[in-house]
Design a protein around this motif. Sequence first.
Motif, short mmCIF file in Angstrom:
data_model
loop_
_atom_site.label_atom_id
_atom_site.label_comp_id
_atom_site.label_asym_id
_atom_site.label_seq_id
_atom_site.Cartn_x
_atom_site.Cartn_y
_atom_site.Cartn_z
N ASP A 206 0.88 -1.17 0.00
CA ASP A 206 0.00 0.00 0.00
C ASP A 206 0.92 1.22 0.00
N VAL A 207 0.97 1.90 -1.14
CA VAL A 207 1.97 2.96 -1.34
C VAL A 207 1.30 4.30 -1.57
N GLU A 208 1.89 5.34 -0.97
CA GLU A 208 1.41 6.71 -1.25
C GLU A 208 2.51 7.49 -1.92
N GLU A 209 2.15 8.24 -2.97
CA GLU A 209 3.11 9.15 -3.60
C GLU A 209 2.49 10.53 -3.65
N PHE A 210 3.35 11.52 -3.81
CA PHE A 210 2.85 12.90 -3.77
C PHE A 210 3.26 13.66 -5.02
N ASN A 211 2.38 14.56 -5.42
CA ASN A 211 2.60 15.31 -6.65
C ASN A 211 1.73 16.56 -6.57
N ASP A 212 1.93 17.45 -7.56
CA ASP A 212 1.13 18.68 -7.56
C ASP A 212 -0.20 18.39 -8.26
N LEU A 213 -1.25 18.12 -7.50
CA LEU A 213 -2.54 17.83 -8.14
C LEU A 213 -3.71 18.15 -7.22
N SER A 214 -4.90 18.30 -7.79
CA SER A 214 -6.08 18.67 -7.00
C SER A 214 -6.80 17.43 -6.49
N GLN A 215 -6.89 16.41 -7.36
CA GLN A 215 -7.68 15.25 -6.99
C GLN A 215 -6.78 14.05 -6.73
N GLN B 152 -13.20 19.17 -9.73
CA GLN B 152 -11.88 18.95 -9.14
C GLN B 152 -10.99 18.15 -10.10
N MET B 153 -11.59 17.14 -10.75
CA MET B 153 -10.82 16.32 -11.69
C MET B 153 -10.26 17.19 -12.83
N TYR B 154 -11.09 18.09 -13.36
CA TYR B 154 -10.64 18.91 -14.48
C TYR B 154 -9.61 19.97 -14.07
N GLN B 155 -9.53 20.26 -12.76
CA GLN B 155 -8.51 21.21 -12.30
C GLN B 155 -7.11 20.66 -12.56
N ASP B 156 -7.00 19.33 -12.65
CA ASP B 156 -5.69 18.72 -12.92
C ASP B 156 -5.39 18.63 -14.42
N ASP B 157 -6.33 19.05 -15.24
CA ASP B 157 -6.14 19.01 -16.68
C ASP B 157 -5.56 20.36 -17.11
N LEU B 158 -4.24 20.38 -17.28
CA LEU B 158 -3.57 21.67 -17.51
C LEU B 158 -3.96 22.31 -18.84
N GLU B 159 -4.20 21.51 -19.86
CA GLU B 159 -4.57 22.09 -21.16
C GLU B 159 -5.93 22.77 -21.06
N GLN B 160 -6.84 22.13 -20.33
CA GLN B 160 -8.16 22.74 -20.17
C GLN B 160 -8.07 24.02 -19.33
N SER B 161 -7.25 23.95 -18.30
CA SER B 161 -7.06 25.11 -17.44
C SER B 161 -6.47 26.28 -18.25
N LEU B 162 -5.49 25.95 -19.11
CA LEU B 162 -4.86 26.97 -19.96
C LEU B 162 -5.90 27.59 -20.91
N TYR B 163 -6.75 26.72 -21.48
CA TYR B 163 -7.80 27.19 -22.39
C TYR B 163 -8.68 28.23 -21.70
#
Lengths: 429, 429
Positions: free
Chosen positions: A245-254, B143-154
């Motif tokens: 069971d692994v957790e990783e971290f990154n720049d993301l909202s969801q 929240q899911m679409y906030q991680d979509d950088l191309e959509q955010s840029l648009y």
Amino acid sequence: MTTFTLDHHLRVTLIPSTKYKTVGIAVKFIADFDPQRTNERLLVGRILCSKSKKYPSKRLLQQKLDDMYGTQVTSHVSRIGFQSVSTIQAWVISSRYMNDVFNLPLQAMDLLEELLFYPYVDSEGYFDSRVCDEELRLHKEEIEAIYHDKFEYSFQQFKKVMFHGELFQSSAKGDLETLDKVSKETLKEVYNQMMTSDEKELFIVGDFDEEMFHRHLLQRFRFTEVLKDRQWIDTEGPQTITYRDVEEFNDLSQTRISIGYRTPIQSDHPLRHAMSLFSVLMGESDQSILFQEIREKSHLCYYISSIYSENKGAFFVFAGVDDLNRLQAKNQMLTLISPSAIDAISEDQIDLAKKHLIHRIQKQSDNMHALMNLHFSNMKLHQSPYNPLSQIAAISAITKDELREVAKALRVDTAHTLRNGDAHENHTL
Amino acid sequence: MKIIPFDRVKERVFEWKTPSNTTIRVLSKPDFYEKNVFLKIPFGAIHQQVLLQDETRKTFPKGIAHFLEHMIFENTEKDVSREFALLGASVNAYTSPNETVYYFSTTDDIIKPLMLLLETVFQATFAEEHVQKERKIISSEIQMYQDDLEQSLYYEVMKHLYSNHPIRDDIAGTKASIEQIDSSMLETYYQLHYHPSMCSIIISGDVDVDKIQSALSSTLLGTVYNSPELKQSLYFGVRMKKETTPFIQKTKDVNSALWMKGYRIPMRLFEGRNIAEDELRLILYLDHFFAKGSDFHEQLLKKQLINNSFDFSVTIEDNYAHILFFTETKNPLATSKAITGYLTSIEPNMISKRQLDRQIRKLQGEFVQIFNSPKDGAALILDYEDKGIHLESLLAWIESLGRNDLAISKKWLEEAKTAEVVYVSKNMV
């Protein structure tokens, strides 16, 4: 559908149908999967599709394709079991359109042959260094861009954990780790291997004159043919499975949750159709158990889905959730994928899943690209042409006991959660 | 019923109006398993404000059209998705800026799911508890679409390109705006916008047209309705940003910079013109100078200013028009300078007759290829015919195009206002 072998040993499959408006012509090159050569196999396909002796620049080749009513020439690489399959193909509109007096499909076939047999190389057989450098840069930037796509990135990271040390961890489309080793020498070597040592198959699908193509083919694609026993099923895996069971971290909202299971039920197993149905029942439709329980009843996510990889013998479940709900969602996912969940399923639910899967099989039969690939993989995995009717019959006959059996055979291997935060916080729970 | 021939693509469409004044079209696709039905409501995310017959104006929160699309499936009486699944159909929907489309596909009988679709869309119910539940799911979607950088840029580009036009708003709204939406508001919006006389339906596949016509006559479409209460759907005070927006740079977690530049064309330039033709005119003009196969595309690749992600799009609708350029790049400033500079330097007279013919052939081929898929063919017809544009005439118009027909594109570009946004990594700042 007709399958035959030409005098020069090239195996050809013709799938004619007037319901399509185009013709697809594809050459498939098959070799043992080598993780050290994935970049080269992808790059050689792209280099071949970028210019040739007759069309010595990308621009001139593209102009030729545009003149042919937007004909497309593309290449891609995939992996089936322990084999790498490089496909180089042309898609062209059928002669029945645009008052075609030039027989565009035959022109497309000749063009494909030109690209494969007469590449733009120097006197020593090396590809033009400018095109190599350019394709290398484009390829590198494509791999780097996976980082921007958090769906793909989280799956890539998950695969690194679950399949560490196995071939399945390597992408058939290449990786950054071995990119520095690509040189004009390795590209030449891989091209020569493809043309001489690889097994080749030619597929033609769509609206075309079968007889005319047959005649035309007699003088085309004179490869050196190689046949050998191949392993189309991936048999690698740990002796014993220890849940991680692994957790990783990154720049993301969801937060992205990926859970992987192993199963001995692979493409050659009698329960493979039941395993496909199990995946549909669990997470491949809006009537699936995961969708209904976790999205519709618990409102924990917008998307949740599952995939079954029959070549690898693996089953995956994915969801995107608010970080506050991650533990609840993960626990529900783990609880729902179990033999006891099958006990609670009604015959109606099973029938719905069967309808969904049968509908998908029929739809795939409408799609030229899918049809070509299904014929190819079926011939390799089951030594028989793809037959949607026999698949549908097999799916219709699946029983609840068989679903229980496939659920029992599953072993949870890895749960991977990608959360918002600094990468240095990565850890195993 | 009339039959509309599309001779150039060897297709035909049956078209009629029901007593409810709904337009029905059927694209007959013999031999295909897949059948599709699209029901279009001609209102989407930008329709947030309305003028009623009694001159009353109403304003709704951002994201209401999309929220309603979710709620249509939340019937209090039955599980809509399950009902479709039981009939062997997969149902779904999408909201775009201008329209909301409900659709299903099946390989079984089409009549029963078609009846169900009409009931679902025109006999919707809105229970507050279902609204609460759906709000959580939509919130997860946002929240899911906030991680979509191309959509955010648009959307960043849109926000700088348009000062107060709703095209700048995210289709799903924001977490705050969807908090304002309740069941009575949804009911009001629904009553105003979901009138049978305003919708259109297209069906594609191997279907019996007479049977469909007969079945529809006994549904709610067989009834004559009063005129809709809605007089006009509009947005108040639409203005263009007066000044050219400077180059906006934001730091994001990216490997390459993501760059997008938008050109907004004033709507007054399209007054009294056929915007579908103008859109294709502009596509052909830009395609000549920027598409793969053009000199400039080759130069940009050589200078490493673009990669395979490079793309441009043209959108001309009744109330907004813009062009967008996008690419990943390691050198956004140089990319911007090169593309911006080139766009101002190009002239229609730089296009030769030979080159234009080539582009026209490519476009013709693309139109033919679309009809390989019943779904894509239906979507194309839905898009064009509802705007009063007959596909056969459009293809004839494309064939007749000369260089002078593209000349006006230069003027549109000269009068356009721009906005440019780039996402860069911390290292690039």
